[in-house]
Each structure stands twice: as C-alpha cells, then as structure tokens.
Design a protein around this motif. Sequence first.
Motif, PDB file in Angstrom:
ATOM      1  N   PRO A  29     -40.202  18.768  -6.123  1.00 14.88           N
ATOM      2  CA  PRO A  29     -39.366  19.816  -6.841  1.00 14.88           C
ATOM      3  C   PRO A  29     -38.023  19.545  -6.756  1.00 14.88           C
ATOM      4  O   PRO A  29     -37.262  19.208  -5.618  1.00 14.88           O
ATOM      5  CB  PRO A  29     -40.061  20.980  -6.237  1.00 14.88           C
ATOM      6  N   GLN A  30     -37.115  20.147  -7.740  1.00  7.72           N
ATOM      7  CA  GLN A  30     -35.491  20.276  -7.457  1.00  7.72           C
ATOM      8  C   GLN A  30     -35.128  21.105  -6.355  1.00  7.72           C
ATOM      9  O   GLN A  30     -33.898  20.706  -6.021  1.00  7.72           O
ATOM     10  CB  GLN A  30     -35.094  20.430  -8.771  1.00  7.72           C
ATOM     11  N   ASP A  31     -35.671  22.038  -5.925  1.00  2.08           N
ATOM     12  CA  ASP A  31     -35.392  22.832  -4.953  1.00  2.08           C
ATOM     13  C   ASP A  31     -35.759  22.287  -3.387  1.00  2.08           C
ATOM     14  O   ASP A  31     -35.263  22.644  -2.615  1.00  2.08           O
ATOM     15  CB  ASP A  31     -35.810  24.269  -4.956  1.00  2.08           C
ATOM     16  N   GLN A  32     -36.042  21.061  -3.356  1.00  2.00           N
ATOM     17  CA  GLN A  32     -36.352  20.379  -2.195  1.00  2.00           C
ATOM     18  C   GLN A  32     -35.521  18.933  -2.298  1.00  2.00           C
ATOM     19  O   GLN A  32     -35.433  18.462  -3.471  1.00  2.00           O
ATOM     20  CB  GLN A  32     -37.800  20.194  -1.799  1.00  2.00           C
ATOM     21  N   GLY A  45     -23.919  21.410   0.935  1.00  2.28           N
ATOM     22  CA  GLY A  45     -24.684  22.556   1.642  1.00  2.28           C
ATOM     23  C   GLY A  45     -25.746  21.988   2.535  1.00  2.28           C
ATOM     24  O   GLY A  45     -26.656  22.957   2.998  1.00  2.28           O
ATOM     25  N   TYR A  46     -26.197  20.655   2.432  1.00  2.00           N
ATOM     26  CA  TYR A  46     -27.307  20.199   3.424  1.00  2.00           C
ATOM     27  C   TYR A  46     -27.081  20.199   4.673  1.00  2.00           C
ATOM     28  O   TYR A  46     -26.139  19.153   4.988  1.00  2.00           O
ATOM     29  CB  TYR A  46     -27.827  18.984   2.681  1.00  2.00           C
ATOM     30  N   ARG A  65     -29.170  14.677  -9.480  1.00  2.00           N
ATOM     31  CA  ARG A  65     -30.314  15.499 -10.194  1.00  2.00           C
ATOM     32  C   ARG A  65     -29.693  16.960 -10.140  1.00  2.00           C
ATOM     33  O   ARG A  65     -29.898  17.813 -10.958  1.00  2.00           O
ATOM     34  CB  ARG A  65     -31.665  15.237  -9.522  1.00  2.00           C
ATOM     35  N   ASN A  66     -29.081  17.405  -8.937  1.00  2.00           N
ATOM     36  CA  ASN A  66     -28.866  18.708  -8.714  1.00  2.00           C
ATOM     37  C   ASN A  66     -27.716  19.018  -9.609  1.00  2.00           C
ATOM     38  O   ASN A  66     -27.565  20.131 -10.078  1.00  2.00           O
ATOM     39  CB  ASN A  66     -28.323  19.017  -7.058  1.00  2.00           C
TER      40      ASN A  66
END
Length: 283
Positions: free
Chosen positions: A17-20, A54-55, A279-280
């Motif tokens: 998923p894009q939120d991961q 932000g990672y 992708r983000n």
Amino acid sequence: MTTTATPVLDYSNLPWPQDQPEHFVFDVDGTLTDHHSVTHPPTLHALRAARDAGYPITVATGRLFHAGARLLERAGVEGWVVANCGSVVWNGSEVVEEYTIPVETVESFIELGRSLGMIPAVYYVDDIYTDPVDTVDLPVATLNANEGRPIRVADLDSLDLEHVTKVQFGADIPVIEKYQPLIAEQFPGVVRGHPYFLELPPTGITKWEGIETALSHQGLSADRGLGAGDSGNDTPWLPKMGISIAAPDSPVEVKNVVDAVLPPVEFPVATLINAILRRNDEG
C-alpha cells in the motif's frame, strides 16, 4: 543450483500500500555498500531524500557504531545505529544499550580460530582489536568497513576481555566455508555476517534485539517498516518487518525469508528509495 521462489521486485509496481512503509531499517555491508564496503553518493543522496521526506532511518550492522554513525553523517541524516550485530544501540548521541560476552567464551572462540588458521578479532563498543596479521593481506572490504576507524593490532591475550561485545573470525572465503559447520557446532550462535567473516554476538542477541530496542525508543513498529539486508545475521529480523527485502547478491537463505529481492541494478537500495518517493509524489 539452489534457487528461490521469492519474486524480484518491480520498481515500477511496488506491491504494498502507498501508506507503507513508515520507516526504514537497512543493513550496511552488501546492502548500502558495494562489494568493497563502500557506500556511494547515489545511495547517500537517497538516504537524505528519504529522511527529508519524513522517513526515520535505522541502520543495523555488524560494524562498529562509529561506522554506522559516520555513514549517516555523510548522508546528512540523523538516525539510530544498531551495531556489533545487535549488541550495541546508539541513538545519535549516546549508547543506550550494550551487551557483552563472557570472558571464557571469548577466550575459547579466539583459541578455536587460531587453531584453524583464522584471524580472530574482538569488538568493544567502538574499537576493534585483531591478532597480528603481518603475513595476511586483509581484504579491501575490511579496510573500508568501519569508515576510517582503525583496526588495532594486539596480542588479544593481553587485552581486558570483560567488555567484548562481539568476537569474530576473518579468513578467505574457502576457509570460512570449510570450517563454518565445525565452528557453528561448537558455538551455535555464530553467524556469517560477511563473506569473509564469521561472528559471535552475546548469547541471545541478534540484530533483531538491537533493532527492537531502537524502534521502541523511537515509537516505531517493525510491522510498519521496510527492512533490507543481505547476510545470515539479517535472517532473524527481516521476517519481522512489514516489508522485507533482500539485496541482489544475498544468499538463498536470506532470499527465502523475505517478500522480494532487489534487481541487480547499480545502486539497488537507492533505486528502491527513489521509487518509493516517486510513487508518493505521483500519488
């Protein structure tokens, strides 16, 4: 020829998923480095871009924490370092966890290595001492691996062995492969953290224990992170990550415990990070 069914990652079609992921955990040698233990600018730039996005970044290595800290410094990244195969955890300013090996175990391990013609070395929190190696050419990877920190030469019998956090054998690859089963029989906790090295951390300690400590302090969950590694000392923790990735040249035992294997491009982890960030942006 032994093969694996683990899929090769498609950078243009990331299968999660894009939120991961919410954070990254990276092994160093063989994952963030080339075969000479050098981390190149594209990888450093990608680490910086990930942190700027932000990672949180944690590096987990068999190296000294100085080496991990220096790598992050060169990338311009603040992050945590799990060092010495999990026995040292550094938060960016101080060591928050340290595990040591009983003296008698260190002495027995050194004696076995010498009897097999291998080069023993002991790791403290941020220093390495090895037996004299006048007649042995250390591989280039060894000289690069600790980011400029010297490997000190001494008679290991003369050292204070009370605070050893890891003990290691170094040898040419055929020697390692010949004696690894024998060494593992006598010291079941031994792992092959690099083609040239067998290493013994404290009993019950793997990279996972160090990573778990580091993530807990940061308020992060392994199952929301992406981990990438390439060696035997990465197999205990990679399956615990939400997304687990093997570097292209990983042995089959590593590829078999992960979700995907990176394709053999020039800078595989940099390409992975950039694909996630792209992708983000597109999303």
